[in-house]
Scaffold this motif. Structure first.
Motif, short mmCIF file in Angstrom:
data_model
loop_
_atom_site.label_atom_id
_atom_site.label_comp_id
_atom_site.label_asym_id
_atom_site.label_seq_id
_atom_site.Cartn_x
_atom_site.Cartn_y
_atom_site.Cartn_z
N UNK A 47 -62.37 34.64 -8.22
CA UNK A 47 -63.10 34.11 -7.07
C UNK A 47 -64.51 33.68 -7.35
N UNK A 48 -64.92 33.61 -8.61
CA UNK A 48 -66.28 33.21 -8.93
C UNK A 48 -66.36 31.81 -9.49
N UNK A 49 -67.59 31.37 -9.73
CA UNK A 49 -67.84 30.08 -10.34
C UNK A 49 -68.86 30.26 -11.46
N UNK A 50 -68.69 29.50 -12.53
CA UNK A 50 -69.60 29.56 -13.66
C UNK A 50 -70.66 28.47 -13.51
N UNK A 51 -71.92 28.88 -13.56
CA UNK A 51 -73.03 27.94 -13.47
C UNK A 51 -73.93 28.14 -14.68
N UNK A 52 -74.43 27.04 -15.22
CA UNK A 52 -75.16 27.09 -16.48
C UNK A 52 -76.67 27.14 -16.30
N UNK A 53 -77.14 28.01 -15.43
CA UNK A 53 -78.57 28.27 -15.29
C UNK A 53 -78.89 29.53 -16.10
N UNK A 54 -79.87 29.44 -16.97
CA UNK A 54 -80.16 30.56 -17.88
C UNK A 54 -80.40 31.89 -17.16
N UNK A 55 -81.15 31.92 -16.05
CA UNK A 55 -81.31 33.21 -15.37
C UNK A 55 -79.99 33.80 -14.89
N UNK A 56 -79.07 32.94 -14.45
CA UNK A 56 -77.76 33.42 -14.02
C UNK A 56 -76.94 33.93 -15.19
N UNK A 57 -77.03 33.24 -16.32
CA UNK A 57 -76.31 33.69 -17.51
C UNK A 57 -76.86 35.02 -18.01
N UNK A 67 -69.11 38.93 -20.20
CA UNK A 67 -69.09 37.95 -21.27
C UNK A 67 -69.08 36.56 -20.66
N UNK A 68 -68.56 35.60 -21.41
CA UNK A 68 -68.48 34.24 -20.90
C UNK A 68 -67.78 33.34 -21.89
N UNK A 69 -67.61 32.05 -21.52
CA UNK A 69 -67.06 31.14 -22.50
C UNK A 69 -68.19 30.44 -23.22
N UNK A 70 -67.91 29.37 -23.98
CA UNK A 70 -68.86 28.87 -24.97
C UNK A 70 -70.22 28.52 -24.38
N UNK A 71 -70.24 27.79 -23.27
CA UNK A 71 -71.52 27.36 -22.71
C UNK A 71 -72.37 28.54 -22.27
N UNK A 72 -71.72 29.59 -21.82
CA UNK A 72 -72.44 30.77 -21.37
C UNK A 72 -72.97 31.58 -22.55
N UNK A 73 -72.06 31.97 -23.44
CA UNK A 73 -72.47 32.82 -24.57
C UNK A 73 -73.44 32.10 -25.50
N UNK A 74 -73.11 30.87 -25.89
CA UNK A 74 -73.98 30.15 -26.81
C UNK A 74 -75.24 29.66 -26.13
N UNK A 75 -75.14 29.30 -24.83
CA UNK A 75 -76.33 28.87 -24.12
C UNK A 75 -77.36 29.98 -24.03
#
Length: 285
Positions: A47-57, A67-75
């Protein structure tokens, strides 16, 4: 949050000691991240959404210990490396699909280039089972051994190809399998927004079709997909062990406990397990 709590992040990944911008530290934080932070897409299936804002990550991976997928972990890892004094560049990668032999579109995968002491290193803490444990040197096409695996970076017409030889195929006569390709053109995190949305909604994306969580262990890898849990033990010269994988089916009511115990992941909302066939990418890249 405009500034990162570096010590908290380093504690999250189990790194202790001086954190100077040197090759030893780069290797250590890279491995520590892989051993501590799962590669997972469970937000998509709870039920969530992944957003690529650094504070959220940061809140998700460090504070919530997810954890996260590539954009999250590597970002987020790129931000940490920058805070430690490393020179980091975000790159666009395209993953080769095992089932179709086709590459995904540009910005399919986010990888990192770290420039250090006149050399360039490929870093990637957001890939999964084929990931390398320590950074790969980009200045050579010579095979680079990492335990039971061998990797190399091949260059062709301005494109770089990360390739590997798996356990049963090592040696000068072994075949090389492409993992992903990438260019060295600098990117920013916002460039990956569209593909981040794609991976959460497209039947051509494994992340939409399967609920996944996997993490590196000192002697192998633990992987959850759909309703299955697999534990892989890697070959070791010290123990003489061979590659071994055991898999068991999970009941729906077991999954939350398995995620908490095996991966340290506690979800805020119920997970809907998913393991569907991925639709082939219609275009050829």
């Amino acid at each position: 949050m405009d500034t990162m709590h570096v010590k908290t992040y380093l504690s999250r990944i189990g790194f202790a000691g001086p954190a100077e911008p040197c090759l030893e530290v780069l290797r250590s934080v890279h491995t520590s991240h892989l051993l501590s932070v799962p590669f997972e897409n469970l937000a998509v299936h709870s039920g969530g959404r992944i957003q690529l804002a650094l504070p959220l990550l940061y809140a998700k991976i460090v504070d919530q210990r997810r954890g996260g997928f590539c954009c999250e972990n590597n970002g987020l890892f790129a931000w940490l490396l920058s805070e430690l004094g490393f020179q980091v560049t975000l790159l666009s990668g395209q993953v080769k699909r095992v089932t179709t032999g086709r590459y995904g579109p540009p910005f399919d995968h986010l990888v990192l280039l770290v420039s250090l002491g006149g050399q360039r290193w490929l870093c990637d803490v957001g890939f999964g089972s084929a990931s390398f444990t320590i950074p790969i040197l980009l200045e050579t096409s010579v095979p680079q051994e990492q335990g039971h695996r061998v990797y190399r970076v091949r260059k062709d017409s301005g494109m770089h190809f990360l390739e590997w030889q798996q356990e049963e195929n090592r040696g000068p006569a072994g075949d090389w399998t492409e993992i992903y390709k990438f260019t060295l053109e600098p990117r920013c995190l916002e460039d990956f927004d569209e593909m981040c949305r794609y991976h959460q909604s497209s039947p051509c994306s494994i992340f939409f079709c399967k609920s996944i969580c996997t993490v590196l262990k000192p002697d192998g890898r633990l992987t959850y997909i759909g309703s299955r849990l697999s534990s892989t033990t890697y070959p070791s010269e010290a123990t003489g062990a061979v590659l071994k994988t055991t898999t068991r089916e999970l009941k729906d009511e077991e999954i939350a406990g398995v995620l908490a115990e095996g991966f340290g992941v506690v979800l805020n909302s119920p997970l809907i397990p998913k393991d569907e066939m991925v639709v082939p990418v219609p275009d050829i890249y």
